[in-house]
Scaffold this motif. Structure first.
Motif, mmCIF file in Angstrom:
data_model
loop_
_atom_site.group_PDB
_atom_site.id
_atom_site.type_symbol
_atom_site.label_atom_id
_atom_site.label_comp_id
_atom_site.label_asym_id
_atom_site.label_seq_id
_atom_site.Cartn_x
_atom_site.Cartn_y
_atom_site.Cartn_z
ATOM 1 N N LYS A 188 30.471 49.495 41.157
ATOM 2 C CA LYS A 188 31.258 48.259 41.017
ATOM 3 C C LYS A 188 31.064 47.633 39.642
ATOM 4 N N SER A 189 29.806 47.553 39.212
ATOM 5 C CA SER A 189 29.587 46.903 37.913
ATOM 6 C C SER A 189 30.220 47.724 36.781
ATOM 7 N N ARG A 190 30.194 49.059 36.908
ATOM 8 C CA ARG A 190 30.855 49.870 35.872
ATOM 9 C C ARG A 190 32.360 49.660 35.902
ATOM 10 N N LEU A 191 32.889 49.511 37.120
ATOM 11 C CA LEU A 191 34.335 49.289 37.232
ATOM 12 C C LEU A 191 34.735 47.971 36.586
ATOM 13 N N TYR A 192 33.963 46.930 36.869
ATOM 14 C CA TYR A 192 34.290 45.628 36.281
ATOM 15 C C TYR A 192 34.180 45.676 34.758
ATOM 16 N N ARG A 193 33.117 46.308 34.284
ATOM 17 C CA ARG A 193 32.942 46.384 32.813
ATOM 18 C C ARG A 193 34.038 47.242 32.188
ATOM 19 N N GLY A 194 34.371 48.340 32.883
ATOM 20 C CA GLY A 194 35.413 49.242 32.378
ATOM 21 C C GLY A 194 36.752 48.544 32.294
ATOM 22 N N ALA B 14 39.960 40.532 38.742
ATOM 23 C CA ALA B 14 39.325 41.860 38.648
ATOM 24 C C ALA B 14 38.924 42.366 40.026
ATOM 25 N N GLN B 15 38.333 41.459 40.817
ATOM 26 C CA GLN B 15 37.836 41.850 42.146
ATOM 27 C C GLN B 15 38.976 42.342 43.048
ATOM 28 N N GLU B 16 40.121 41.704 42.921
ATOM 29 C CA GLU B 16 41.271 42.079 43.734
ATOM 30 C C GLU B 16 41.652 43.541 43.488
ATOM 31 N N ARG B 17 41.552 43.953 42.237
ATOM 32 C CA ARG B 17 41.928 45.332 41.892
ATOM 33 C C ARG B 17 40.828 46.338 42.209
ATOM 34 N N VAL B 18 39.599 45.888 42.067
ATOM 35 C CA VAL B 18 38.473 46.829 42.229
ATOM 36 C C VAL B 18 38.098 47.024 43.691
ATOM 37 N N GLU B 19 37.881 45.925 44.410
ATOM 38 C CA GLU B 19 37.410 46.084 45.795
ATOM 39 C C GLU B 19 38.167 45.247 46.816
ATOM 40 N N GLY B 20 39.146 44.467 46.357
ATOM 41 C CA GLY B 20 39.927 43.628 47.266
ATOM 42 C C GLY B 20 39.282 42.264 47.461
#
Lengths: 208, 162
Positions: A188-194, B14-20
């Motif tokens: 998750k943290s890599r995704l947010y940073r990416g 960001a959260q909406e796209r990454v994990e909902g």
């Protein structure tokens, strides 16, 4: 009433879909156990683009991706008995490809390589000459001049990788954790940073 | 509007796209994006980045799949050719151990008799008996180890030759 019916139908469809996926994974596992040549041919055809794209993003080079593409399938043949069909085949496939690339990076440690190490923990290796376009930039710019493509080639490989797995391959975060062999929180943290890095590069590019 | 609100909005985008996000957060975000041009712009940039990422194409090298299929089939053939040899090795090993267990009392007596006849110290013929047992296992381990070494050097050579 109709909302309840549509909800039930959606649930049934989702269950049916996941059952079909599980059946498919099981049949792939059985075929790999037997080293079925037709199945291997079929899998290579089916996953060629997705695997190649993933390899281009993590190696940063088309030529290298081609080598690893072949090596990955040889490894699938040799280690096929280890796939149990409990996870998605593509997640297992990407994990094999990733391990091959990491092994190679460890043995070479070439300074001209974009590394898959976490920039927060280790110093990421940089491209040899940042003024010249990187091999990845060359690959990407051949197809289109889109800003997104240029931005992708500028962000660290470790973030590029998670963005590809999540938004192109549409893997679940849990599946990604399996591929990358890291905890879910790290994914998750890599995704947010990416995502932040990609958007930042895009905005920077648009501003300039 | 305070910075905290914008930070929350950016985080939710960001959260909406990454994990909902939860429906309540979704409603809050939608309402905020209607009022805040800065965050709406941020959301647009994020969406643009992801849309671009999803539609991005990489040219596939011609014939890569067929070349790979050919290599995989060759390797498969090679592995199948080696399989009977490996099976024979396992079989020989199993037979050797089974025979070793069955014949152990007789071999022990044979070593004992030989030791008494030749006057060899007890320890020597006992060690001889031990070797009689371990040599086939050692031989098997050496063969398997050599095969592994050969396989890894072959794959290294293939990679280097490219």
């Amino acid at each position: 009433m109709s909302a309840t019916t549509s909800c039930l139908t959606a649930n049934r469809s989702a269950t049916l879909f996941s059952t079909l996926m599980a059946d498919e994974a099981k049949s792939i596992a059985r075929g790999l156990q037997k080293r079925d040549p037709d199945l291997l041919d079929h899998l290579i055809e089916l996953y060629q683009y997705r695997l190649f794209r993933y390899l281009v993003y993590i190696t940063g080079s088309k030529e290298r991706a081609e080598d690893f593409f072949q090596e990955t399938w040889i490894r699938v043949l040799e280690r096929g008995h280890q796939y149990d069909g409990k996870s998605k085949f593509e997640a297992w496939l990407f994990a094999i490809a990733r391990h091959l690339v990491i092994d190679w990076q460890r043995s070479k440690k070439a300074q001209s390589l974009d590394s898959l190490t976490d920039p927060e923990q280790e110093h990421p290796l940089q491209f040899a000459n940042e003024k010249e376009p990187s091999p990845l930039q060359q690959v990407l710019s051949q197809e289109s001049e889109e800003n997104v493509q240029a931005s992708m080639s500028q962000i660290p490989a470790i973030y590029r990788e998670v963005l590809v797995l999540r938004f192109q391959e549409e893997l679940q975060i849990e599946e990604m954790a399996g591929v990358l062999s890291v905890p879910i929180s790290t994914v998750k943290s890599r995704l947010y940073r990416g995502l932040d890095a990609l958007r930042g590069r895009l905005q920077g590019g648009a501003a300039s | 509007m305070s910075d905290k609100i914008h930070d929350r909005a950016e985080q939710l985008i960001a959260q909406e796209r990454v994990e909902g996000i939860s429906p309540a957060d979704h409603d809050w975000l939608s309402a905020h994006l209607q009022d805040c041009a800065q965050c709406a712009n941020h959301a647009r940039h994020t969406e643009h980045a992801l849309r671009g990422l999803r539609t991005m194409a990489i040219p596939m090298p011609t014939g890569l799949a067929s070349r790979t299929q050919f290599r995989v089939q060759l390797r498969l053939q090679e592995m199948r050719e080696r399989e009977p040899k490996r099976r024979a090795l396992w079989l020989a090993c199993v037979v050797s151990w089974a025979f070793g267990i069955v014949s152990a009392p007789y071999v022990w007596r044979l070593f004992q008799w030989f030791g008494e006849r030749t006057g060899v110290p007890k320890l020597v013929w006992e060690v001889g008996f031990g070797l009689w047992w371990t040599i086939p296992a050692l031989f098997f381990v050496i063969v398997v180890f050599m095969e592994k070494m050969r396989q890894s050097s072959e794959s290294e050579l293939t990679r280097k030759s490219k």
